[in-house]
Design a protein around this motif. Sequence first.
Motif, mmCIF file in Angstrom:
data_model
loop_
_atom_site.group_PDB
_atom_site.id
_atom_site.type_symbol
_atom_site.label_atom_id
_atom_site.label_comp_id
_atom_site.label_asym_id
_atom_site.label_seq_id
_atom_site.Cartn_x
_atom_site.Cartn_y
_atom_site.Cartn_z
ATOM 1 N N ARG A 116 2.934 -19.590 3.248
ATOM 2 C CA ARG A 116 2.483 -20.425 4.353
ATOM 3 C C ARG A 116 2.760 -19.716 5.672
ATOM 4 O O ARG A 116 3.670 -18.903 5.786
ATOM 5 N N VAL A 117 1.959 -20.038 6.674
ATOM 6 C CA VAL A 117 2.156 -19.462 7.994
ATOM 7 C C VAL A 117 1.741 -20.490 9.032
ATOM 8 O O VAL A 117 0.820 -21.286 8.798
ATOM 9 N N GLU A 118 2.456 -20.510 10.144
ATOM 10 C CA GLU A 118 2.088 -21.333 11.287
ATOM 11 C C GLU A 118 1.629 -20.381 12.382
ATOM 12 O O GLU A 118 2.435 -19.710 13.010
ATOM 13 N N LEU A 173 10.949 -13.951 7.786
ATOM 14 C CA LEU A 173 10.678 -14.604 6.508
ATOM 15 C C LEU A 173 11.604 -15.795 6.327
ATOM 16 O O LEU A 173 12.810 -15.701 6.560
ATOM 17 N N ASP A 174 11.033 -16.896 5.875
ATOM 18 C CA ASP A 174 11.808 -18.093 5.541
ATOM 19 C C ASP A 174 11.539 -18.393 4.079
ATOM 20 O O ASP A 174 10.459 -18.832 3.704
ATOM 21 N N THR A 183 16.265 -11.351 7.088
ATOM 22 C CA THR A 183 15.074 -12.183 7.223
ATOM 23 C C THR A 183 14.007 -11.557 8.108
ATOM 24 O O THR A 183 12.819 -11.824 7.930
ATOM 25 N N ALA A 184 14.398 -10.747 9.091
ATOM 26 C CA ALA A 184 13.424 -10.061 9.940
ATOM 27 C C ALA A 184 12.954 -8.796 9.233
ATOM 28 O O ALA A 184 13.767 -8.011 8.738
ATOM 29 N N VAL A 185 11.640 -8.616 9.156
ATOM 30 C CA VAL A 185 11.084 -7.452 8.468
ATOM 31 C C VAL A 185 10.027 -6.807 9.352
ATOM 32 O O VAL A 185 9.453 -7.444 10.248
ATOM 33 N N LEU A 236 6.929 -19.362 0.508
ATOM 34 C CA LEU A 236 7.414 -18.374 1.462
ATOM 35 C C LEU A 236 6.716 -18.643 2.783
ATOM 36 O O LEU A 236 5.484 -18.657 2.849
ATOM 37 N N LEU A 237 7.484 -18.888 3.835
ATOM 38 C CA LEU A 237 6.906 -19.152 5.149
ATOM 39 C C LEU A 237 7.080 -17.917 6.026
ATOM 40 O O LEU A 237 8.192 -17.402 6.183
ATOM 41 N N LEU A 238 5.975 -17.444 6.587
ATOM 42 C CA LEU A 238 6.009 -16.327 7.530
ATOM 43 C C LEU A 238 6.084 -16.904 8.940
ATOM 44 O O LEU A 238 5.192 -17.638 9.370
ATOM 45 N N ARG A 239 7.128 -16.570 9.655
ATOM 46 C CA ARG A 239 7.308 -17.076 11.016
ATOM 47 C C ARG A 239 7.158 -15.916 12.011
ATOM 48 O O ARG A 239 7.554 -14.789 11.720
ATOM 49 N N HIS A 240 6.612 -16.238 13.170
ATOM 50 C CA HIS A 240 6.589 -15.303 14.302
ATOM 51 C C HIS A 240 6.009 -13.950 13.891
ATOM 52 O O HIS A 240 6.669 -12.902 14.018
ATOM 53 N N VAL A 241 4.788 -13.978 13.385
ATOM 54 C CA VAL A 241 4.106 -12.748 12.969
ATOM 55 C C VAL A 241 3.438 -12.138 14.198
ATOM 56 O O VAL A 241 2.543 -12.742 14.795
#
Length: 214
Positions: A142-144, A87-88, A71-73, A105-110
């Motif tokens: 999506r991204v937060e 990636l979630d 999941t980490a890229v 696709l949710l991008l987390r902690h970019v």
Amino acid sequence: MSTLPTATVRTPPSPAVPHAPFEMRPLRTGAERAEAAALVTDRLDWLARRNPQSTGAAHVPDLFREAPEPTAVGLYDDGRMICCMVLDRAPDTRRWGHEDRGPALLLRHVYSLPGQGGMSVARLLTMWAAEYAARSGLPWVRVEALLVGGTATPAEVVAHLIEYVADLGWTSLGNATGALGERVTRLHLPADHIPTLTVALHCTVPLTEYRSTS
């Protein structure tokens, strides 16, 4: 005795494979994960110097060390990591409200390396995310995006962020509280096939491990 001339067989040269200067790949080794954690730490320190009230994200480096594979890229520029994210593939975004309709696709902690957070990297990440989601059969990315912490957050910071990413195709869905209680602005982007992206970016992030089984 006469002999027939020997034919010379020439093997045609293999077509040249163009070199893509950027690569997106999963962080599989401990060394890669440690590099991502160090990148996040450097970015958080940079943010803290610019705004002492910034974040509450001290736990994020550990998330990269412990994220389930793959999941980490990381995004690499000629072998140097310049950005990382989690990636979630099947996020629970019910807290987003009525905008959450269907898979995404949710991008987390970019986080990008200090000095590498400009428009060119944002554009490359946007194109990659749209293309990757489309190849995965997902309609949205999506991204937060983390906001500066505290009640003194100036509105122009948020306005600048929204204006910045709107030019790349992202739409703001307003501010909210993230999964860990952090203040975020919610953004989404439609998936899009971009065949020419391979000229600039080589992606080895597997698709099968994010496909829905429903």
